[in-house]
Design an enzyme around this catalytic site. Structure first.
Site: not given
Length: 381
Positions: A136-137, A354, A70, A165, A72, A103
């Site tokens: 995805e997030e 994150h 991903h 990931e 996003d 990520d």
């Protein structure tokens, strides 16, 4: 065509402020890199989300290696808390900073670079597919599921899939994910009768019922773990009365629990357990209880076999580390891919994902491309 620099491609992607559901050009960059290398690219957009499908080789080839990822990212929080611009992709002392550096824009860039170089230098007898989503997030309702629906409609397939990931806790190469725990959330509302705190007999206080239920749920040992999974866990994540007054018994209150469960359970079996506990509490306290459940994903496992052995071999050859096969962590889009083909996950060290000042060592991006290149070479050998 020169070799694709995964560090430069990562930086290009990071500079796109693609906070879910925005794309801000990230997938266009990837589209151009892949299409220029001879990949057939198509958009599988749904619900306002951009999703990119790319394939090199013949459609439906029985030997098709897939990659899922991903572009996003989660919100940055307060930009003033960052020591580097959150979408600047600036490099200092061999470390790139920015949202998505770990990520997982680096993982997407590393595999894209590996795939482009591989088909240019050693075109395989087979096909390579990249299924990259911009959702995805977030709720993940129009992302990888939309890509898989597009593939089914178009007769596309993957024989095996790698999800990029960040899987390594501390050291590059130390962990491969071969499954994930399931996840479910229960929102529970207790309805009683409001009244004066000095006259509790004239009211029906829902709080004791809430406290009793939460104690019963949290103190119950769900299991001891299974062969490939740690014990399931239940966390109380919210409790609320909405009552600021000290002399009023509230009319209602609510609590929320999140369960991460292994393959000893299913979302349905845990839902029935919670409902049984609710019935006992209703009978004991005389309150009305409303329940809402969301099952984000069931637990799944790709048993150790050819795919995990393939990835383990490449990781050890490149890093010298024998990776652990694990099912720890939260959910990922592998939970959708597992219904399509065997799937495992491998990527970077995820310590800063994150977080403020999310970052990645540029050497690790280069190393990840090398690992992915080894995987492709061995798969098509």
């Amino acid at each position: 065509m020169p070799a694709v620099d995964p560090v430069r491609l990562t930086a290009d992607l990071v500079r796109c402020a693609s906070v879910t559901p925005a794309d801000e050009g990230a997938l266009d960059i990837l589209h151009d890199v892949l299409s220029d290398a001879g990949f057939d690219c198509a958009w599988a957009d749904r619900g306002g989300i951009r999703n990119l499908f790319a394939r090199w080789g013949r459609k439906g080839h029985p030997k098709t290696f897939g990659f899922n990822g991903h572009t996003d990212v989660v919100p940055i929080g307060n930009a003033d808390d960052w020591s580097m611009p959150p979408f600047g992709a600036e490099v200092k002392d061999g470390i790139m900073y920015g949202r998505g550096t770990t990520d997982m824009k680096s993982g997407v860039a590393a595999f894209a670079a590996a795939a482009v170089d591989f088909v240019r230098d050693t075109p395989p007898d087979g096909a390579i597919v990249l299924a990259i989503t911009g959702d995805e997030e977030g709720d993940a309702t129009d992302g990888t599921t939309a890509l898989l629906a597009y593939m089914a409609a178009q007769g596309e397939q993957m024989s095996a899939c790698l999800v990029g990931e960040p899987t390594c806790p501390d050291r590059m190469g130390e962990m491969i994910k071969i499954g994930r725990r399931g996840s479910m959330t229960a929102w529970i509302t207790f309805i009683g009768k409001q009244g004066h705190a000095a006259y509790p007999h004239r009211a029906c206080n829902p709080l004791p019922a809430l406290m009793r239920l939460m104690d019963r749920l949290a103190s119950h040992k769900l299991d001891e773990g299974t062969e490939f999974f740690d014990p399931s866990t239940l966390a109380i994540v919210t409790v609320d009365t909405g009552n600021p007054a000290t002399n009023v018994i509230p009319a209602s209150c609510s609590g929320t629990v999140n369960i991460r469960f292994n393959d000893a359970h299913s979302g349905a079996s845990l839902t029935e357990w919670i409902k049984t506990e609710l019935s006992r509490i209703e009978g004991e306290f005389g309150v009305q209880i409303d329940l809402r459940i969301k099952i984000s994903g069931e637990s799944f496992l790709t048993p150790p076999g050819p795919l995990s052995a393939l990835v383990s071999k490449a990781v050890k050859a490149q890093t010298g580390i024998e990776p652990v096969l694990s099912t720890t962590g939260g959910t990922s889009d592998a939970r959708f891919v597992k219904d399509h083909c065997p799937v495992v996950e491998f990527g970077l060290v995820g310590q800063s994902m994150h977080q403020v000042d999310e970052h990645v060592k540029t050497d690790h991006i280069v190393e990840l491309k090398a690992i992915y290149s080894r995987i492709l070479t061995d798969y098509f050998a």
